[in-house]
Design an enzyme around this catalytic site. Structure first.
Site, PDB file in Angstrom:
ATOM      1  N   ARG B  42      24.267 -16.352  45.690  1.00 13.19           N
ATOM      2  CA  ARG B  42      23.417 -15.203  45.407  1.00 13.19           C
ATOM      3  C   ARG B  42      23.297 -15.046  43.892  1.00 13.19           C
ATOM      4  O   ARG B  42      23.961 -15.733  43.123  1.00 13.19           O
ATOM      5  CB  ARG B  42      23.963 -13.929  46.065  1.00 13.19           C
ATOM      6  CG  ARG B  42      25.454 -13.901  46.109  1.00 13.19           C
ATOM      7  CD  ARG B  42      26.167 -12.716  45.598  1.00 13.19           C
ATOM      8  NE  ARG B  42      25.626 -12.127  44.432  1.00 13.19           N
ATOM      9  CZ  ARG B  42      26.007 -12.436  43.186  1.00 13.19           C
ATOM     10  NH1 ARG B  42      26.924 -13.365  42.957  1.00 13.19           N
ATOM     11  NH2 ARG B  42      25.481 -11.811  42.159  1.00 13.19           N
ATOM     12  N   GLY B  43      22.424 -14.111  43.507  1.00 13.50           N
ATOM     13  CA  GLY B  43      22.085 -13.967  42.093  1.00 13.50           C
ATOM     14  C   GLY B  43      20.752 -14.662  41.885  1.00 13.50           C
ATOM     15  O   GLY B  43      20.579 -15.818  42.275  1.00 13.50           O
ATOM     16  N   ALA B  44      19.794 -13.948  41.267  1.00 13.09           N
ATOM     17  CA  ALA B  44      18.424 -14.457  41.206  1.00 13.09           C
ATOM     18  C   ALA B  44      18.335 -15.861  40.596  1.00 13.09           C
ATOM     19  O   ALA B  44      17.732 -16.756  41.195  1.00 13.09           O
ATOM     20  CB  ALA B  44      17.542 -13.453  40.451  1.00 13.09           C
ATOM     21  N   ARG B  84      15.065 -14.850  50.846  1.00 13.91           N
ATOM     22  CA  ARG B  84      15.329 -13.524  50.252  1.00 13.91           C
ATOM     23  C   ARG B  84      14.002 -13.018  49.700  1.00 13.91           C
ATOM     24  O   ARG B  84      13.276 -13.781  49.051  1.00 13.91           O
ATOM     25  CB  ARG B  84      16.336 -13.599  49.080  1.00 13.91           C
ATOM     26  CG  ARG B  84      17.748 -14.043  49.425  1.00 13.91           C
ATOM     27  CD  ARG B  84      18.593 -12.982  50.118  1.00 13.91           C
ATOM     28  NE  ARG B  84      18.772 -11.736  49.389  1.00 13.91           N
ATOM     29  CZ  ARG B  84      19.666 -11.535  48.424  1.00 13.91           C
ATOM     30  NH1 ARG B  84      20.457 -12.498  48.035  1.00 13.91           N
ATOM     31  NH2 ARG B  84      19.767 -10.356  47.852  1.00 13.91           N
ATOM     32  N   GLN B 191      30.096  -7.109  45.201  1.00 16.35           N
ATOM     33  CA  GLN B 191      30.053  -8.285  44.318  1.00 16.35           C
ATOM     34  C   GLN B 191      30.830  -8.039  43.022  1.00 16.35           C
ATOM     35  O   GLN B 191      31.365  -8.978  42.436  1.00 16.35           O
ATOM     36  CB  GLN B 191      28.597  -8.642  43.972  1.00 16.35           C
ATOM     37  CG  GLN B 191      27.778  -9.185  45.122  1.00 16.35           C
ATOM     38  CD  GLN B 191      27.039  -8.080  45.855  1.00 16.35           C
ATOM     39  OE1 GLN B 191      27.421  -6.913  45.786  1.00 16.35           O
ATOM     40  NE2 GLN B 191      25.997  -8.447  46.577  1.00 16.35           N
ATOM     41  N   ASP B 232      16.747  -8.741  39.179  1.00 11.91           N
ATOM     42  CA  ASP B 232      16.192  -9.640  40.186  1.00 11.91           C
ATOM     43  C   ASP B 232      14.716  -9.868  39.957  1.00 11.91           C
ATOM     44  O   ASP B 232      14.185 -10.926  40.293  1.00 11.91           O
ATOM     45  CB  ASP B 232      16.454  -9.088  41.586  1.00 11.91           C
ATOM     46  CG  ASP B 232      17.911  -9.254  41.952  1.00 11.91           C
ATOM     47  OD1 ASP B 232      18.731  -8.432  41.499  1.00 11.91           O
ATOM     48  OD2 ASP B 232      18.246 -10.249  42.623  1.00 11.91           O
ATOM     49  N   ASN B 242      16.783  -4.370  40.537  1.00 10.53           N
ATOM     50  CA  ASN B 242      18.114  -4.965  40.473  1.00 10.53           C
ATOM     51  C   ASN B 242      18.948  -4.337  41.580  1.00 10.53           C
ATOM     52  O   ASN B 242      18.500  -3.434  42.290  1.00 10.53           O
ATOM     53  CB  ASN B 242      18.736  -4.732  39.082  1.00 10.53           C
ATOM     54  CG  ASN B 242      19.989  -5.560  38.866  1.00 10.53           C
ATOM     55  OD1 ASN B 242      20.005  -6.758  39.134  1.00 10.53           O
ATOM     56  ND2 ASN B 242      21.062  -4.938  38.420  1.00 10.53           N
ATOM     57  N   LYS B 243      20.158  -4.824  41.738  1.00 10.08           N
ATOM     58  CA  LYS B 243      21.076  -4.374  42.787  1.00 10.08           C
ATOM     59  C   LYS B 243      21.056  -2.853  42.945  1.00 10.08           C
ATOM     60  O   LYS B 243      21.071  -2.113  41.960  1.00 10.08           O
ATOM     61  CB  LYS B 243      22.487  -4.825  42.394  1.00 10.08           C
ATOM     62  CG  LYS B 243      23.595  -4.446  43.355  1.00 10.08           C
ATOM     63  CD  LYS B 243      23.388  -5.009  44.731  1.00 10.08           C
ATOM     64  CE  LYS B 243      23.169  -6.498  44.697  1.00 10.08           C
ATOM     65  NZ  LYS B 243      22.488  -7.002  45.912  1.00 10.08           N
TER      66      LYS B 243
END
Lengths: 346, 346
Positions: B42-44, B84, B191, B232, B242-243
């Site tokens: 994960r993570g853009a 995603r 995370q 993101d 973002n998150k």
């Protein structure tokens, strides 16, 4: 949810909810202190009731054992007063018991024990009545179809009955069944996810559970009409100590023009505390933060350095109104809270 | 943390961290899609790399099986693009692979597969270099002895190497070893607690882990000097997806006069998205919210209704600066981001 029998206190173990409904039987001061410190019972009004019952329990056990109940009440009070540092109700309830013990000391040990037991039960009844009054006052603030966000648990579990902030939601829902709740899960101990959802489910009030970090997003989307929280201690200027996360919610509510209400009995107001800066904030165990699990796996390194303040202080300027059993109090709280306390004592 | 071999992608399974370091071997498009959707990776920027590698993998497997690698690449791209919905890098990386496949189609299947594999590895190398540049630019913003709060995980795990927001913390710490981090645990999937603490521990950077709801209280106490997060997707006007929790942090930072920085490669900027309101926000499973456990016990009723937006949109007005590999961009972002993109393409 908590009852005083002869030489025993029974209560629902809140640590096991919602998965399991198990009652604990406490028969010693040590057990009552442990139940309070470990959060088997929690919520400022409820631990006040537990503290008063704990003093009565110690006196009853001493009488049965042929010891001095007044001496036992004093020792129990000293131990109970420090079981949690932030809530004002605990020290207040315990000290009131000691004052009663002194008042009736001349009438003999039997009378002393009966007085303490009656006072503890009567405190519980008074807390429930106060919550019902808070609900009756507070629902006037709530519009039709409200989406009320609340933090932590302030229901029957936390108060001995009915609830403070949750009592307002309950009263508003009785008047308008389309009222719904948004429930902050309330890390680290998840009282919202575990307890408030359980209570709302039993009451038939529709809710949406969210992580604490989602509140801002829901407010931006117009999905929150009001925020209502309880209080562990209210300072003389109206600053409020409550579960960690409350202060951030108040900032977010102001940013989104959402009213931010505090619901608590006047017993939570402590005029000897000038402001929020003077309230001791309990720092709890690192395990509460790093011990959470996802799918059975620990969520943080076992040696992760942690900060875990259990409460925060919300400045009065962010609070739209404080709701007590005496009514709705608006700023400036320095004046309106003092007036409420004077009315409560009259 | 992710590598492309011949017909296999190996990566560290982030779902098991920090308790267990286990590598996964992926040999089909379905496995890559599942690894992305289930957050094993994960993570853009990292899922962009995984997407590019996934297209190359499918082409290589088709070649080995005597099938058409161009056709396999197209089918893989279609499946990977939707694994995603919010990060822009995934679609961007996958589409770039398809464009390359078309460019070299005339040179035969061997050349096509080698081109896709080289491009995926080269994207990964470029992502790491971009992060190092972000770190070098960003550390100029950080004062001595800074206490930098970050949200989610934006380190080597999320980016293929070095990190974006965590890269800035890393670069600042290299220049001044008294720089420390404050880590939001980042519910629901933790995370921060699981991954950022693990990375900071390996890097020897001191940190304090907190629940997301504690950030406001630490800011009020002066214990946070800067907030840095990743992104993101960045809209043309500088709004940042973002998150979940990022937006609330930005409001709190503004309230406390704490600078709020976003660190991300220019590949995260999407000029075709005018503002944050135009970004699709992924709603993830209710289990992520209600499935968290305390001491092995489930923390919410198994049927609790839940909201679980995975991201939120932070308006540009709350962002002090955006740090990309091209430099530090200040408002008005409509102008400075376009200039950065033009410079990146030149």
């Amino acid at each position: 949810m908590i009852d005083l029998g002869e030489g025993v206190i029974t209560l629902l173990d809140q640590r096991l909810l919602p998965a399991e409904e198990r009652r604990l039987s406490l028969t010693s001061t040590e057990e009552v202190v442990r139940a309070i410190a470990s959060l088997a019972i929690r919520g400022a009004p409820a631990i006040g009731v537990a503290g008063a019952m704990g003093v009565a329990l110690a006196a009853r056990r001493a009488l049965d054992a042929g010891d001095d109940p007044a001496e036992a009440a004093r020792a129990a009070a000293a131990a109970l007063r420090v079981a949690r540092p932030t809530a004002v109700n605990l020290g207040w309830a315990v000290d009131a018991q000691l004052a009663r013990a002194r008042d009736v000391a001349a009438h003999g040990p039997q009378r002393l024990v009966a007085t303490l037991e009656d006072a503890a039960r009567s405190l519980q009844g008074a807390e429930v009545r106060r919550c019902e009054q808070i609900g009756a006052h507070g629902r006037a603030l709530i519009g039709r179809g409200a989406r009320i966000l609340t933090h932590c648990n302030t229901g029957a579990l936390a108060t001995g009955g009915y609830g403070t902030a949750l009592g307002v939601i309950r009263a508003a829902h009785e008047a308008d069944p389309t009222v719904r709740a948004v429930v902050d899960e309330t890390r680290p101990l998840l009282q919202g996810a575990r307890l408030t959802t359980w209570e709302l489910g039993r009451l038939g009030i529709a809710y949406t559970l969210i992580c604490d970090s989602m509140a801002a997003s829901l407010m931006a989307d117009g999905r929150v009409s009001d925020v209502i929280v309880g209080a562990d201690r209210i300072a003389a200027n109206g600053d409020v100590a409550n579960k960690i996360g409350t202060y951030g919610l108040a900032v977010l509510a102001r940013e989104h023009d959402v009213p931010f209400y505090v619901a608590a009995p006047t017993s939570t107001v402590d005029l000897s505390t000038p402001s929020g800066r003077d309230i001791a904030i309990e720092e709890r165990s690192a395990e509460e933060v790093r011990g959470v699990q996802l799918e059975g796996r620990p969520a943080a390194p076992s040696d992760a350095p942690v900060a875990n303040p259990a409460f925060d202080a919300t400045p009065a300027r962010l609070i739209s109104a404080i709701i007590t059993e005496r009514g709705i109090h608006r700023p400036p709280f320095e004046r309106t809270l003092v007036a409420a306390l004077e009315a409560a004592e009259s």
